[in-house]
Scaffold this motif. Structure first.
Motif, PDB file in Angstrom:
ATOM      1  N   TYR A  90       0.871  -1.174   0.000  1.00 19.87           N
ATOM      2  CA  TYR A  90       0.000   0.000   0.000  1.00 19.87           C
ATOM      3  C   TYR A  90       0.912   1.229   0.000  1.00 19.87           C
ATOM      4  CZ  TYR A  90       0.702  -0.512   5.082  1.00 19.87           C
ATOM      5  OH  TYR A  90       1.248  -0.664   6.329  1.00 19.87           O
ATOM      6  N   CYS A  91       0.357   2.369  -0.312  1.00 23.31           N
ATOM      7  CA  CYS A  91       1.169   3.560  -0.601  1.00 23.31           C
ATOM      8  C   CYS A  91       2.050   4.016   0.566  1.00 23.31           C
ATOM      9  CB  CYS A  91       0.280   4.705  -1.064  1.00 23.31           C
ATOM     10  SG  CYS A  91      -0.475   4.365  -2.676  1.00 23.31           S
ATOM     11  N   ALA A  92       1.569   3.873   1.788  1.00 15.85           N
ATOM     12  CA  ALA A  92       2.345   4.354   2.929  1.00 15.85           C
ATOM     13  C   ALA A  92       3.687   3.640   3.073  1.00 15.85           C
ATOM     14  CB  ALA A  92       1.536   4.219   4.213  1.00 15.85           C
ATOM     15  N   ILE A  93       3.780   2.403   2.607  1.00  8.66           N
ATOM     16  CA  ILE A  93       5.056   1.681   2.707  1.00  8.66           C
ATOM     17  C   ILE A  93       5.561   1.221   1.335  1.00  8.66           C
ATOM     18  CG2 ILE A  93       4.695   0.960   5.086  1.00  8.66           C
ATOM     19  CD1 ILE A  93       4.008  -1.847   4.012  1.00  8.66           C
ATOM     20  N   GLY A  94       5.029   1.820   0.279  1.00  3.65           N
ATOM     21  CA  GLY A  94       5.457   1.470  -1.069  1.00  3.65           C
ATOM     22  C   GLY A  94       6.864   1.968  -1.355  1.00  3.65           C
ATOM     23  N   THR A  95       7.358   1.615  -2.526  1.00  2.00           N
ATOM     24  CA  THR A  95       8.703   1.987  -2.952  1.00  2.00           C
ATOM     25  C   THR A  95       8.601   2.957  -4.125  1.00  2.00           C
ATOM     26  OG1 THR A  95       9.507  -0.193  -2.310  1.00  2.00           O
ATOM     27  CG2 THR A  95      10.896   1.072  -3.792  1.00  2.00           C
ATOM     28  N   PHE A  96       9.432   3.993  -4.083  1.00  6.15           N
ATOM     29  CA  PHE A  96       9.479   4.948  -5.190  1.00  6.15           C
ATOM     30  C   PHE A  96      10.468   4.457  -6.232  1.00  6.15           C
ATOM     31  CE2 PHE A  96       7.455   7.580  -2.041  1.00  6.15           C
ATOM     32  CZ  PHE A  96       6.650   8.427  -2.791  1.00  6.15           C
ATOM     33  N   HIS A  97      10.048   4.526  -7.506  1.00  5.08           N
ATOM     34  CA  HIS A  97      10.879   4.092  -8.626  1.00  5.08           C
ATOM     35  C   HIS A  97      11.070   5.263  -9.589  1.00  5.08           C
ATOM     36  CE1 HIS A  97      10.419  -0.137  -7.463  1.00  5.08           C
ATOM     37  NE2 HIS A  97       9.167   0.189  -7.169  1.00  5.08           N
ATOM     38  N   PRO A  98      12.290   5.433 -10.100  1.00  7.28           N
ATOM     39  CA  PRO A  98      12.566   6.527 -11.050  1.00  7.28           C
ATOM     40  C   PRO A  98      12.388   6.067 -12.505  1.00  7.28           C
ATOM     41  CG  PRO A  98      14.629   5.540 -10.332  1.00  7.28           C
ATOM     42  CD  PRO A  98      13.518   4.803  -9.613  1.00  7.28           C
ATOM     43  N   TYR A  99      11.803   6.946 -13.309  1.00  4.38           N
ATOM     44  CA  TYR A  99      11.601   6.679 -14.736  1.00  4.38           C
ATOM     45  C   TYR A  99      12.010   7.920 -15.521  1.00  4.38           C
ATOM     46  CZ  TYR A  99       8.661   3.032 -12.733  1.00  4.38           C
ATOM     47  OH  TYR A  99       8.188   1.977 -11.994  1.00  4.38           O
ATOM     48  N   ALA A 100      12.912   7.750 -16.482  1.00  2.00           N
ATOM     49  CA  ALA A 100      13.346   8.868 -17.323  1.00  2.00           C
ATOM     50  C   ALA A 100      12.183   9.309 -18.219  1.00  2.00           C
ATOM     51  CB  ALA A 100      14.537   8.453 -18.176  1.00  2.00           C
ATOM     52  N   VAL A 101      11.974  10.626 -18.300  1.00  4.06           N
ATOM     53  CA  VAL A 101      10.865  11.160 -19.094  1.00  4.06           C
ATOM     54  C   VAL A 101      11.272  12.421 -19.847  1.00  4.06           C
ATOM     55  CG1 VAL A 101       8.976  10.297 -17.641  1.00  4.06           C
ATOM     56  CG2 VAL A 101       9.980  12.514 -17.136  1.00  4.06           C
ATOM     57  N   VAL A 102      10.522  12.663 -20.910  1.00  4.26           N
ATOM     58  CA  VAL A 102      10.506  13.977 -21.560  1.00  4.26           C
ATOM     59  C   VAL A 102       9.182  14.594 -21.149  1.00  4.26           C
ATOM     60  CG1 VAL A 102      10.382  15.217 -23.752  1.00  4.26           C
ATOM     61  CG2 VAL A 102      11.945  13.279 -23.499  1.00  4.26           C
ATOM     62  N   VAL A 103       9.237  15.842 -20.694  1.00  9.37           N
ATOM     63  CA  VAL A 103       8.053  16.561 -20.220  1.00  9.37           C
ATOM     64  C   VAL A 103       7.717  17.643 -21.231  1.00  9.37           C
ATOM     65  CG1 VAL A 103       7.110  17.999 -18.373  1.00  9.37           C
ATOM     66  CG2 VAL A 103       8.719  16.148 -17.827  1.00  9.37           C
ATOM     67  N   ARG A 104       6.452  17.704 -21.608  1.00 10.88           N
ATOM     68  CA  ARG A 104       5.996  18.782 -22.500  1.00 10.88           C
ATOM     69  C   ARG A 104       4.803  19.462 -21.846  1.00 10.88           C
ATOM     70  NH1 ARG A 104       5.835  20.891 -27.672  1.00 10.88           N
ATOM     71  NH2 ARG A 104       3.772  21.423 -28.444  1.00 10.88           N
ATOM     72  N   LEU A 105       4.856  20.785 -21.787  1.00 10.29           N
ATOM     73  CA  LEU A 105       3.738  21.603 -21.311  1.00 10.29           C
ATOM     74  C   LEU A 105       3.165  22.331 -22.513  1.00 10.29           C
ATOM     75  CD1 LEU A 105       5.526  23.242 -18.239  1.00 10.29           C
ATOM     76  CD2 LEU A 105       4.110  21.187 -18.236  1.00 10.29           C
ATOM     77  N   ASP A 106       1.835  22.423 -22.590  1.00  8.15           N
ATOM     78  CA  ASP A 106       1.229  23.166 -23.692  1.00  8.15           C
ATOM     79  C   ASP A 106      -0.181  23.601 -23.298  1.00  8.15           C
ATOM     80  OD1 ASP A 106      -0.176  20.765 -23.937  1.00  8.15           O
ATOM     81  OD2 ASP A 106       0.559  20.313 -25.949  1.00  8.15           O
ATOM     82  N   ARG A 107      -0.935  24.026 -24.295  1.00 13.58           N
ATOM     83  CA  ARG A 107      -2.291  24.560 -24.127  1.00 13.58           C
ATOM     84  C   ARG A 107      -2.362  25.710 -23.113  1.00 13.58           C
ATOM     85  NH1 ARG A 107      -6.167  19.215 -24.484  1.00 13.58           N
ATOM     86  NH2 ARG A 107      -5.499  18.636 -26.562  1.00 13.58           N
TER      87      ARG A 107
END
Length: 145
Positions: A90-107
Motif C-alpha cells: 500500500y502507498c504508505a510503505i510502497g517503494t518509489f521508482h525513477p523513470y526517465a521522461v521527456v516533459v511537454r507543457l502546452d495549451r
C-alpha cells in the motif's frame, strides 16, 4: 498704459500665430507577453522548476531533476525523472521508482486566480525506457487551474 497693452497684444498675437511645435517622436516599444507559468499544488506560479509534484494529494508521483530545453508562449519542454510510488502493498510503505521522461507543457490559457497570467493547461510525459505498470509510453494530464 496703452503702449504696454499694445506690446502685450503684439507678443500674444505673435505667439499664437507661430506654428505649434510638433510633439516629440514617440518610440513604439513592443511589449512581449510574459511566458505562461506552471501552477504548483500550492497555487504558486513557477517558471522552469527543478521539481514538480504531479500527485498533489499524496505526493506519490513527482518530477525531479528537470532540465528545461525551452519555455515559450505556446509550449515548454524538459527532460527529467518521474519518481512514482508503486504503492505495494500500500502507498504508505510502497517503494518509489525513477523513470526517465521527456516533459511537454502546452495549451496555455488564462489562470483563473490571475486572469491576466497564462498558465500551461496540459502536461505530457513520454517515458524513455521503463515506465510504471499500467502506464502508456505517452501520458497526458490536464493541469489544474
Amino acid at each position: 498704459m496703452i503702449c504696454a497693452a499694445l506690446g502685450l497684444t503684439a507678443t500674444i498675437g505673435t505667439a499664437a500665430a507661430a506654428p505649434a511645435a510638433s510633439p516629440p517622436a514617440q518610440r513604439t516599444v513592443a511589449h512581449k507577453a510574459p511566458d505562461p507559468v506552471l501552477v504548483d499544488c500550492f497555487w504558486h506560479p513557477q517558471t522552469r522548476p527543478k521539481e514538480f509534484i504531479l500527485a498533489c494529494g499524496d505526493g506519490n508521483s513527482q518530477l525531479v531533476s528537470l532540465h528545461w530545453e525551452s519555455w515559450g508562449t505556446r509550449s515548454a519542454r524538459a527532460t527529467g525523472v518521474n519518481v512514482v510510488n508503486d504503492c505495494d502493498p500500500y502507498c504508505a510503505i510502497g517503494t518509489f521508482h525513477p523513470y526517465a521522461v521527456v516533459v511537454r507543457l502546452d495549451r496555455p490559457e488564462p489562470w483563473k486566480k490571475h486572469p491576466r497570467v497564462e498558465h500551461y493547461g496540459r502536461i505530457t510525459l513520454t517515458y524513455l525506457g521503463e515506465r510504471p505498470a499500467q502506464f502508456d509510453r505517452v501520458v497526458s494530464y490536464p493541469l489544474w487551474n
